[in-house]
Write an enzyme that holds these catalytic residues in place. Sequence first.
Site, PDB file in Angstrom:
ATOM      1  CE  LYS A 110     -42.099  -9.007 -18.090  1.00  0.00           C
ATOM      2  NZ  LYS A 110     -41.103  -7.932 -17.972  1.00  0.00           N
ATOM      3  CG  ASP A 164     -37.316  -8.080 -16.645  1.00  0.00           C
ATOM      4  OD1 ASP A 164     -36.782  -8.400 -17.731  1.00  0.00           O
ATOM      5  OD2 ASP A 164     -38.547  -7.930 -16.510  1.00  0.00           O
TER       6      ASP A 164
HETATM    7  P1  NDP Z   1     -45.778  -0.526 -16.266  1.00  0.00           P
HETATM    8  O1  NDP Z   1     -47.028  -0.226 -17.029  1.00  0.00           O
HETATM    9  O2  NDP Z   1     -45.795  -1.521 -15.175  1.00  0.00           O
HETATM   10  O3  NDP Z   1     -45.212   0.864 -15.640  1.00  0.00           O
HETATM   11  C1  NDP Z   1     -45.170   2.028 -16.420  1.00  0.00           C
HETATM   12  C2  NDP Z   1     -44.494   3.149 -15.636  1.00  0.00           C
HETATM   13  O4  NDP Z   1     -44.365   4.284 -16.510  1.00  0.00           O
HETATM   14  C3  NDP Z   1     -45.265   3.634 -14.405  1.00  0.00           C
HETATM   15  O5  NDP Z   1     -44.360   4.051 -13.418  1.00  0.00           O
HETATM   16  C4  NDP Z   1     -46.063   4.819 -14.966  1.00  0.00           C
HETATM   17  O6  NDP Z   1     -46.395   5.782 -13.987  1.00  0.00           O
HETATM   18  C5  NDP Z   1     -45.017   5.401 -15.907  1.00  0.00           C
HETATM   19  N1  NDP Z   1     -45.612   6.198 -16.988  1.00  0.00           N
HETATM   20  C6  NDP Z   1     -46.385   5.758 -18.009  1.00  0.00           C
HETATM   21  N2  NDP Z   1     -46.706   6.787 -18.820  1.00  0.00           N
HETATM   22  C7  NDP Z   1     -46.130   7.902 -18.292  1.00  0.00           C
HETATM   23  C8  NDP Z   1     -46.095   9.265 -18.672  1.00  0.00           C
HETATM   24  N3  NDP Z   1     -46.730   9.694 -19.770  1.00  0.00           N
HETATM   25  N4  NDP Z   1     -45.376  10.127 -17.909  1.00  0.00           N
HETATM   26  C9  NDP Z   1     -44.746   9.704 -16.797  1.00  0.00           C
HETATM   27  N5  NDP Z   1     -44.737   8.416 -16.379  1.00  0.00           N
HETATM   28  C10 NDP Z   1     -45.427   7.529 -17.127  1.00  0.00           C
HETATM   29  O7  NDP Z   1     -44.702  -0.910 -17.402  1.00  0.00           O
HETATM   30  P2  NDP Z   1     -43.373  -1.775 -17.199  1.00  0.00           P
HETATM   31  O8  NDP Z   1     -42.707  -1.308 -15.959  1.00  0.00           O
HETATM   32  O9  NDP Z   1     -43.662  -3.210 -17.364  1.00  0.00           O
HETATM   33  O10 NDP Z   1     -42.515  -1.344 -18.495  1.00  0.00           O
HETATM   34  C11 NDP Z   1     -41.979  -0.030 -18.611  1.00  0.00           C
HETATM   35  C12 NDP Z   1     -41.067   0.056 -19.830  1.00  0.00           C
HETATM   36  O11 NDP Z   1     -39.938  -0.777 -19.645  1.00  0.00           O
HETATM   37  C13 NDP Z   1     -41.708  -0.395 -21.141  1.00  0.00           C
HETATM   38  O12 NDP Z   1     -41.326   0.526 -22.138  1.00  0.00           O
HETATM   39  C14 NDP Z   1     -41.095  -1.750 -21.406  1.00  0.00           C
HETATM   40  O13 NDP Z   1     -40.999  -2.042 -22.779  1.00  0.00           O
HETATM   41  C15 NDP Z   1     -39.704  -1.553 -20.810  1.00  0.00           C
HETATM   42  N6  NDP Z   1     -39.064  -2.830 -20.395  1.00  0.00           N
HETATM   43  C16 NDP Z   1     -37.834  -3.133 -20.922  1.00  0.00           C
HETATM   44  C17 NDP Z   1     -37.205  -4.301 -20.550  1.00  0.00           C
HETATM   45  C18 NDP Z   1     -35.874  -4.651 -21.149  1.00  0.00           C
HETATM   46  O14 NDP Z   1     -35.433  -5.803 -21.009  1.00  0.00           O
HETATM   47  N7  NDP Z   1     -35.184  -3.722 -21.777  1.00  0.00           N
HETATM   48  C19 NDP Z   1     -37.794  -5.242 -19.583  1.00  0.00           C
HETATM   49  C20 NDP Z   1     -39.081  -4.810 -19.056  1.00  0.00           C
HETATM   50  C21 NDP Z   1     -39.674  -3.647 -19.463  1.00  0.00           C
HETATM   51  P3  NDP Z   1     -47.743   5.649 -13.085  1.00  0.00           P
HETATM   52  O15 NDP Z   1     -47.424   4.676 -11.992  1.00  0.00           O
HETATM   53  O16 NDP Z   1     -47.988   7.031 -12.591  1.00  0.00           O
HETATM   54  O17 NDP Z   1     -48.824   5.144 -14.013  1.00  0.00           O
END
Ligand code: NDP
Length: 274
Positions: free
Chosen positions: A66, A103
């Site tokens: 992305k 998105d």
């Molecule tokens: P990223 O990897 O960019 O971000 C992940 C986020 O989740 C970060 O803020 C991270 O925190 C946090 N995180 C991960 N693990 C934990 C945990 N165990 N406890 C607390 N916080 C946590 O992922 P994306 O933003 O690209 O995607 C996130 C979700 O959104 C995915 O499940 C994806 O499938 C979904 N999604 C759905 C879409 C839709 O159309 N419905 C579109 C795009 C995404 P930190 O910064 O501290 O690491």
Amino acid sequence: MMDRLAVIGDPVGHSLSPQIHMTWIDGLGMDASYESIRVPAGETADALERFAQNSFRGLNVTLPHKQAVVESASDLSPAVKVIGAANTLSRKPDGTWRADNTDAPGLMSALSRINVRDVAGKTVLVLGAGGAARAALYALDEAGAGLIVLNRTVEKAEKVIDSCCQRSHEYGSLADMEQYARKADLIINTTSAGYTGEHFHLPQGDGRLFFDISYGKPAAAQLDHASECGWRAEDGLGMLVCQAAESFRIWFGGELPDIEPALAVCRETLKSYQ
Ligand code: NDP
């Protein structure tokens, strides 16, 4: 000539995008195909050149490309410039790519579909500060919401507000979620915490909306907990279909395709995974 479309990512086999787009392509009797194609990390630029040579009309882009596609595209939408990530590419007449991010409008359409039509002046608690949060914050800030961004890594929460929002907003740690949740009008969970089976503990919801942009198994425990606490719990499948509809309109013009039949197909597929 048949229009070729695809979603690229790695992994990509799980993607529901082919089913969503083929529902519209078949329903509208169009001469087009939509494939899912695995492109490993680091091969984005070469792959885009190949897809352009093979006359692909458009591509959806999922992890891990992305951000990388932004480097390779010749024309960026204003939202892509701010968010720094794109999920929709359209081939231009000169064989280069235009990049859009659907998105952001997809989230707003999905909220609207469940009757959340005006977030101006509302307090929206956004959990997470990753790529999906960037798109969500851009859209919600533009729509006039008051935002509170909580993230496991607090510095990232501050950074995403700085880079994606025109107005200033609150931020903090996920550890303080319950306290912030009490004053929120709605919560949007953009974290991927559900993939490890975790869920955040919520205070009583009193009918407020808890919108998890994940869907299927990763969202299940969090949404069950939200319902038990009296929140109106919604998953992100509607957002997935709404962002796909925005991509479809970018490629083919005209009106947005009908969300409901594509959403029904996705719900059936998710059921078969359980
Ligand atoms: P990223 O990897 O960019 O971000 C992940 C986020 O989740 C970060 O803020 C991270 O925190 C946090 N995180 C991960 N693990 C934990 C945990 N165990 N406890 C607390 N916080 C946590 O992922 P994306 O933003 O690209 O995607 C996130 C979700 O959104 C995915 O499940 C994806 O499938 C979904 N999604 C759905 C879409 C839709 O159309 N419905 C579109 C795009 C995404 P930190 O910064 O501290 O690491």
